[in-house]
Scaffold this motif. Structure first.
Motif, PDB file in Angstrom:
ATOM      1  N   PHE A  66       0.764  -1.174  -0.031  1.00  0.00           N
ATOM      2  CA  PHE A  66       0.020  -0.014  -0.098  1.00  0.00           C
ATOM      3  C   PHE A  66       0.737   1.373   0.004  1.00  0.00           C
ATOM      4  N   THR A  67       0.472   2.257  -0.576  1.00  0.00           N
ATOM      5  CA  THR A  67       0.757   3.606  -0.408  1.00  0.00           C
ATOM      6  C   THR A  67      -0.127   4.469   0.124  1.00  0.00           C
ATOM      7  N   ALA A  68       0.098   5.692   0.124  1.00  0.00           N
ATOM      8  CA  ALA A  68      -0.835   6.864   0.637  1.00  0.00           C
ATOM      9  C   ALA A  68      -2.033   6.793  -0.058  1.00  0.00           C
ATOM     10  N   GLU A  69      -2.144   6.344  -1.325  1.00  0.00           N
ATOM     11  CA  GLU A  69      -3.056   6.752  -2.498  1.00  0.00           C
ATOM     12  C   GLU A  69      -4.055   5.218  -2.394  1.00  0.00           C
ATOM     13  N   THR A  70      -3.546   4.290  -1.863  1.00  0.00           N
ATOM     14  CA  THR A  70      -4.283   3.010  -1.982  1.00  0.00           C
ATOM     15  C   THR A  70      -5.682   3.188  -1.238  1.00  0.00           C
ATOM     16  N   ASP A  71      -6.648   2.521  -2.007  1.00  0.00           N
ATOM     17  CA  ASP A  71      -7.899   2.456  -1.459  1.00  0.00           C
ATOM     18  C   ASP A  71      -8.122   1.120  -0.911  1.00  0.00           C
ATOM     19  N   LEU A  72      -7.928   0.768   0.408  1.00  0.00           N
ATOM     20  CA  LEU A  72      -7.997  -0.545   0.991  1.00  0.00           C
ATOM     21  C   LEU A  72      -9.485  -1.199   0.887  1.00  0.00           C
ATOM     22  N   TRP A  73     -10.172  -0.252   1.313  1.00  0.00           N
ATOM     23  CA  TRP A  73     -11.850  -0.547   1.409  1.00  0.00           C
ATOM     24  C   TRP A  73     -11.927  -1.248  -0.258  1.00  0.00           C
ATOM     25  N   GLN A  74     -11.798  -0.762  -1.253  1.00  0.00           N
ATOM     26  CA  GLN A  74     -11.916  -1.081  -2.605  1.00  0.00           C
ATOM     27  C   GLN A  74     -11.143  -2.211  -3.110  1.00  0.00           C
TER      28      GLN A  74
END
Length: 200
Positions: A66-74
């Motif tokens: 993950f990066t700061a831009e990663t949407d973990l929910w999605q």
């Protein structure tokens, strides 16, 4: 009901080992998991392609990064469509953004998937990481893993050192490194090291 867990400690407390053991326990029972770790931590690269998480005792596994831009929910919900997940496990959780911690809370609350996060509580100055601060405030369960200072007391602090082993108390919050850059100390020895360096 699924929960959001935060397992925190100083360095060298076995956080990655605990994560990999939990992952093994799920998979041994035929349950699918999804592993995540911070993209900025590339230390395990020496193990070869795919081993994003590794522990000092020799365990390692592939993981999404993950990066700061990663949407973990999605991302987690997309994976859940392909095959039902029994658990989501996140290493280096201190590098999560506050928004991502809320996404992980939603994964537990709305998707019904337990989320186990492992990370440092504080940086080399004794200040909270953003991800850790959010997890301390939002997690359903907080579990402190124990590391040991050279004096035998519980190590709760991470002292950054330079190439000569001298304490460093200024610089960027994030600087990836292992035993060559950080020492796990109790608060008393952490404070003493900084005071001694300030006097020199």
């Amino acid at each position: 009901m699924a929960k959001l867990y935060f397992y925190y400690a100083s360095m060298n407390a076995g956080k990655s080992t605990n994560l990999l053991q939990a992952d093994f326990n799920y998979r041994e029972r035929g349950m699918a998991t999804m592993l995540w770790t911070a993209a900025l931590d590339d230390r395990p690269a020496h193990l070869g392609e795919g081993f994003a998480i590794s522990s000092r005792v020799g365990l390692h596994a592939d993981a999404h990064r993950f990066t700061a831009e990663t949407d973990l929910w999605q991302a987690v919900n997309a994976e859940q469509v392909r095959h039902p997940l029994a658990c989501v496990l996140v290493d280096e959780a201190q590098f999560l953004t506050r928004a991502q911690v809320w996404q992980l809370a939603d994964i537990a609350d709305r998707a019904g998937i337990p989320v186990l996060c492992y990370g440092l509580r504080t940086d080399f100055r004794g200040e909270l990481f953003a991800g850790s601060a959010a997890l301390l405030g939002l997690a359903d369960s907080l579990v402190e893993l124990k590391a040991v200072c050279h004096c035998g007391r519980k190590a709760t602090m991470n002292l950054r050192v330079d190439a000569d082993g001298s304490p460093v108390y200024e610089g960027a919050q994030t600087e990836i490194g292992g035993n060559e850059r950080y020492l796990s100390l109790c608060r008393a020895h952490f404070s003493a090291a900084l005071r001694a360096d300030a006097r020199s």
